[in-house]
Scaffold this motif. Structure first.
Motif, PDB file in Angstrom:
ATOM      1  N   HIS A 114       0.837  -1.206   0.000  1.00  0.00           N
ATOM      2  CA  HIS A 114       0.000   0.000   0.000  1.00  0.00           C
ATOM      3  C   HIS A 114       0.872   1.257   0.000  1.00  0.00           C
ATOM      4  O   HIS A 114       0.633   2.200  -0.764  1.00  0.00           O
ATOM      5  CB  HIS A 114      -0.893  -0.025   1.243  1.00  0.00           C
ATOM      6  N   LEU A 115       1.901   1.269   0.839  1.00  0.00           N
ATOM      7  CA  LEU A 115       2.779   2.428   0.913  1.00  0.00           C
ATOM      8  C   LEU A 115       3.530   2.640  -0.396  1.00  0.00           C
ATOM      9  O   LEU A 115       3.673   3.777  -0.871  1.00  0.00           O
ATOM     10  CB  LEU A 115       3.770   2.249   2.071  1.00  0.00           C
ATOM     11  N   LEU A 116       4.007   1.555  -1.001  1.00  0.00           N
ATOM     12  CA  LEU A 116       4.690   1.666  -2.292  1.00  0.00           C
ATOM     13  C   LEU A 116       3.739   2.222  -3.345  1.00  0.00           C
ATOM     14  O   LEU A 116       4.123   3.097  -4.145  1.00  0.00           O
ATOM     15  CB  LEU A 116       5.207   0.291  -2.721  1.00  0.00           C
ATOM     16  N   ALA A 117       2.506   1.762  -3.349  1.00  0.00           N
ATOM     17  CA  ALA A 117       1.532   2.259  -4.313  1.00  0.00           C
ATOM     18  C   ALA A 117       1.261   3.750  -4.102  1.00  0.00           C
ATOM     19  O   ALA A 117       1.177   4.530  -5.056  1.00  0.00           O
ATOM     20  CB  ALA A 117       0.235   1.459  -4.194  1.00  0.00           C
ATOM     21  N   TYR A 118       1.141   4.134  -2.840  1.00  0.00           N
ATOM     22  CA  TYR A 118       0.893   5.546  -2.533  1.00  0.00           C
ATOM     23  C   TYR A 118       2.062   6.422  -2.968  1.00  0.00           C
ATOM     24  O   TYR A 118       1.879   7.477  -3.582  1.00  0.00           O
ATOM     25  CB  TYR A 118       0.646   5.692  -1.031  1.00  0.00           C
ATOM     26  N   LEU A 158      -7.477  -7.880  -5.893  1.00  0.00           N
ATOM     27  CA  LEU A 158      -6.129  -7.534  -5.460  1.00  0.00           C
ATOM     28  C   LEU A 158      -5.945  -6.024  -5.329  1.00  0.00           C
ATOM     29  O   LEU A 158      -5.404  -5.557  -4.311  1.00  0.00           O
ATOM     30  CB  LEU A 158      -5.101  -8.133  -6.427  1.00  0.00           C
ATOM     31  N   PRO A 159      -6.348  -5.210  -6.311  1.00  0.00           N
ATOM     32  CA  PRO A 159      -6.198  -3.761  -6.118  1.00  0.00           C
ATOM     33  C   PRO A 159      -6.901  -3.257  -4.861  1.00  0.00           C
ATOM     34  O   PRO A 159      -6.373  -2.397  -4.147  1.00  0.00           O
ATOM     35  CB  PRO A 159      -6.824  -3.171  -7.394  1.00  0.00           C
ATOM     36  N   GLU A 160      -8.096  -3.792  -4.586  1.00  0.00           N
ATOM     37  CA  GLU A 160      -8.808  -3.377  -3.382  1.00  0.00           C
ATOM     38  C   GLU A 160      -8.024  -3.767  -2.130  1.00  0.00           C
ATOM     39  O   GLU A 160      -7.961  -3.004  -1.157  1.00  0.00           O
ATOM     40  CB  GLU A 160     -10.193  -4.020  -3.359  1.00  0.00           C
ATOM     41  N   ALA A 161      -7.414  -4.954  -2.139  1.00  0.00           N
ATOM     42  CA  ALA A 161      -6.634  -5.397  -0.984  1.00  0.00           C
ATOM     43  C   ALA A 161      -5.437  -4.484  -0.753  1.00  0.00           C
ATOM     44  O   ALA A 161      -5.109  -4.157   0.394  1.00  0.00           O
ATOM     45  CB  ALA A 161      -6.162  -6.836  -1.185  1.00  0.00           C
ATOM     46  N   VAL A 162      -4.775  -4.057  -1.824  1.00  0.00           N
ATOM     47  CA  VAL A 162      -3.622  -3.167  -1.683  1.00  0.00           C
ATOM     48  C   VAL A 162      -4.053  -1.836  -1.077  1.00  0.00           C
ATOM     49  O   VAL A 162      -3.348  -1.269  -0.235  1.00  0.00           O
ATOM     50  CB  VAL A 162      -2.932  -2.953  -3.050  1.00  0.00           C
ATOM     51  N   VAL A 163      -5.195  -1.340  -1.463  1.00  0.00           N
ATOM     52  CA  VAL A 163      -5.678  -0.062  -0.934  1.00  0.00           C
ATOM     53  C   VAL A 163      -6.188  -0.212   0.500  1.00  0.00           C
ATOM     54  O   VAL A 163      -5.874   0.597   1.377  1.00  0.00           O
ATOM     55  CB  VAL A 163      -6.775   0.510  -1.842  1.00  0.00           C
ATOM     56  N   ASP A 164      -6.959  -1.276   0.777  1.00  0.00           N
ATOM     57  CA  ASP A 164      -7.577  -1.435   2.101  1.00  0.00           C
ATOM     58  C   ASP A 164      -6.642  -2.067   3.124  1.00  0.00           C
ATOM     59  O   ASP A 164      -6.890  -1.957   4.328  1.00  0.00           O
ATOM     60  CB  ASP A 164      -8.839  -2.290   1.989  1.00  0.00           C
ATOM     61  N   ARG A 165      -5.608  -2.785   2.674  1.00  0.00           N
ATOM     62  CA  ARG A 165      -4.620  -3.485   3.518  1.00  0.00           C
ATOM     63  C   ARG A 165      -5.265  -4.225   4.703  1.00  0.00           C
ATOM     64  O   ARG A 165      -4.928  -3.989   5.874  1.00  0.00           O
ATOM     65  CB  ARG A 165      -3.533  -2.525   3.985  1.00  0.00           C
ATOM     66  N   PRO A 166      -6.190  -5.130   4.434  1.00  0.00           N
ATOM     67  CA  PRO A 166      -6.847  -5.853   5.535  1.00  0.00           C
ATOM     68  C   PRO A 166      -5.885  -6.797   6.250  1.00  0.00           C
ATOM     69  O   PRO A 166      -4.939  -7.332   5.647  1.00  0.00           O
ATOM     70  CB  PRO A 166      -7.939  -6.648   4.813  1.00  0.00           C
TER      71      PRO A 166
END
Length: 422
Positions: free
Chosen positions: A321-325, A373-381
Motif C-alpha cells: 500500500h505504501l509503495l503504491a501511494y 487484489l487492487p482493493e486489498a492493496v488499498v484497504d490493507r486488511p
C-alpha cells in the motif's frame, strides 16, 4: 484465542476467491496446491471455510533490520538526525541501553510478520566490533526456532563501515560460518570512501563463500550512479548475475525517463536486483518504470520501530500500500504491480519457488477480506488466515496455538466425499 489449525496432509479450503473473481474450492495436498474444485477428496481430508475471502500469494520482506527493533518492548524516543552517519551513531547509542536479548526482540518481530502473512525475509544484521556477532547469533536462533513458519536469510551487514571500521572485515568472514547466509555492503563511497576497496572485498568474499551479495546504496546523484554502474559491471565480470542486489538505490529512483530507462536496461542485462522500502521523503523505485525492462524489484520494511524510525510494523501488505501511494499508483494494473513486487519479486530474490496459487505451487498464501487484489492493496486488511505449506498458522493477525511446535491440535472434521466446512 485463535482456533487451532487442522493437522492433515490434505486440506480443502472451501469458497476461496481468486484474483480473477471466481469462488472455488482449493485442495492442498502435502503442502502444495493440488487442484481446484476436485471431483473427489483424499481420505482424511480436513476442511477450512474461506468464506469467500480473497487468496493472495504470501508476501516476502526482502529488506528488514530485525536486530535493531524494539518491537514488543517499551517506547524508544528518537534523536534528531540530519545525515546517514548521524542515524548510524544514534543507533549505536540507543542499542547500548537495550536490555532484551537479540533473539527475543528479533523473534517478537518475526512473530508479528508471520501473523501478517510474511512467508520469508532477508534480515540485514549489523556486524561491527561494537556489536560483535551477537546480532547474527540472535537472529539465527530466532529464525531456527520458527523454521516451519518462515524462511530467513541473514545478511552480514557492515552498518558502521567495512574498511573504515577496523575489525569489521574479519567479523564479516566469521559471520558466514556462524549463521549468516549473504554478504552485505554499504555505500562504498559515502561510508567507506573507497569504492574499489569495498567492492573488491565483498565480491571476493561472496565468490569465495558462494553466497549472494546485497549492498545498501543510499548515495544519490552522479556519485551513486557511478557505483550502480560499477556494481553492474563487476556482477557480469564475476559471473554473479542474479545473485547481486542493491537496496534503496536512490540514485536509480532519482532518474528521469530517458536516463532511467538506460540504467534499468543495464541492471536487467547484468542481473542486478533492486529493493525499495518506500521510505519517508527518500526517492522510491517504481515498479511501472523498472519491471517492463526486466529488472527484478522486491520490497522490504527496512527498520521497524528502531532508533532510525518510529514507523514500520512488519506487515508487507501495508508496505505494498505504501509503495503504491508513494509511486502514485492508481490503475488496477499499477496497484497489482506493487503487490507483485512484494510477493513474486521478493520470492525470486530469495530463491524461493513461486507461489502463484497454481497447481504444484507451494501452498503459501493469505486469505483477506477483499473482492480484488487492487482493493486489498488499498484497504490493507489483516489476513483472516495465513497458510504455510497448506497449514493455517495464523488467524485474524494472531499465530494459532502451537503454530511454532509444528504439530497443532486439530479441530477440523475429516471427510471423504463432499467437503463440509468446520
Amino acid at each position: 484465542m485463535a482456533t487451532p489449525v487442522p493437522a492433515s496432509p490434505h486440506v480443502l479450503f472451501t469458497a476461496v476467491r481468486s484474483t480473477d473473481g471466481r469462488v472455488r474450492d482449493l485442495l492442498v495436498s502435502d503442502g502444495r496446491i493440488a487442484a481446484y474444485d476436485p471431483a473427489r477428496l483424499p481420505d482424511g481430508c480436513a476442511t477450512v471455510d474461506a468464506a469467500g475471502a480473497l487468496a493472495l500469494p504470501s508476501p516476502v520482506d526482502a529488506h528488514i533490520h530485525p536486530d535493531k527493533t524494539t518491537w514488543g518492548g517499551p517506547w524508544l524516543s528518537r534523536e534528531p538526525a540530519g545525515t546517514l552517519r548521524d542515524l548510524i551513531e544514534g543507533d549505536v547509542r540507543a542499542r547500548t541501553a537495550f536490555t532484551g536479548p537479540v533473539e527475543e526482540r528479533v523473534g517478537a518481530l518475526m512473530d508479528r510478520a508471520i501473523a501478517r502473512g510474511t512467508r520469508a525475509m532477508r534480515a540485514h544484521v549489523d556486524v561491527a566490533p561494537v556489536h560483535g556477532l551477537a546480532g547474527v547469533h540472535g537472529a539465527r536462533a530466532a529464525a531456527d526456532a520458527r523454521k516451519d513458519l518462515i524462511d530467513v536469510q541473514i545478511v552480514a551487514f557492515p552498518q558502521l563501515g567495512l574498511l573504515s571500521e577496523p575489525g569489521t572485515a574479519e567479523l564479516m568472514e566469521r559471520a558466514l560460518s556462524e549463521g549468516a547466509d549473504v554478504v552485505g555492503g554499504l555505500d562504498p563511497i559515502g561510508i567507506d570512501g573507497d569504492m574499489a576497496g569495498q567492492l573488491d572485498f565483498v565480491f571476493a568474499l561472496a565468490l569465495r563463500e558462494g553466497t549472494p551479495l546485497d549492498i545498501h546504496l543510499h548515495d544519490g546523484g552522479p556519485e551513486g550512479l557511478r557505483q550502480v554502474t560499477e556494481i553492474a559491471r563487476r556482477t557480469v565480470a564475476a559471473g554473479m548475475q542474479g545473485r547481486v542486489t542493491l537496496g534503496h538505490a536512490f540514485a536509480v529512483a532519482e532518474l528521469g525517463d530517458g536516463e532511467g530507462d538506460a540504467v534499468a536496461a543495464l541492471l536487467a542485462d547484468a542481473g542486478v536486483s533492486l529493493v525499495t522500502c518506500a521510505l519517508g521523503a527518500d526517492p522510491v523505485l517504481d515498479p511501472a518504470r523498472l519491471t517492463p525492462h526486466g529488472v527484478r524489484l522486491a520490497v522490504g520494511s527496512d527498520g521497524v520501530r528502531d532508533a532510525w524510525t518510529p514507523f514500520g510494523d512488519g506487515d508487507m501488505l501495508a508496505r505494498a500500500h505504501l509503495l503504491a501511494y508513494r509511486t502514485d499508483a492508481r490503475t488496477d494494473a499499477e496497484l497489482a504491480a506493487c503487490y507483485e513486487a512484494v510477493a513474486q519479486g521478493g520470492a525470486a530474490l530469495l530463491g524461493l519457488p513461486a507461489s502463484r496459487l497454481e497447481a504444484g505451487d507451494p501452498a503459501d498464501f493469505v486469505l483477506v477480506d477483499a473482492a480484488s487484489l487492487p482493493e486489498a492493496v488499498v484497504d490493507r486488511p489483516v489476513p483472516a488466515l495465513v497458510v504455510r505449506g497448506g497449514r493455517v498458522i495464523a488467524r485474524a493477525g494472531e499465530l494459532v496455538p502451537d503454530a511454532r511446535a509444528g504439530q497443532p491440535r486439530s479441530s477440523a472434521r475429516s471427510v471423504s466425499g463432499p467437503a463440509q466446512p468446520v
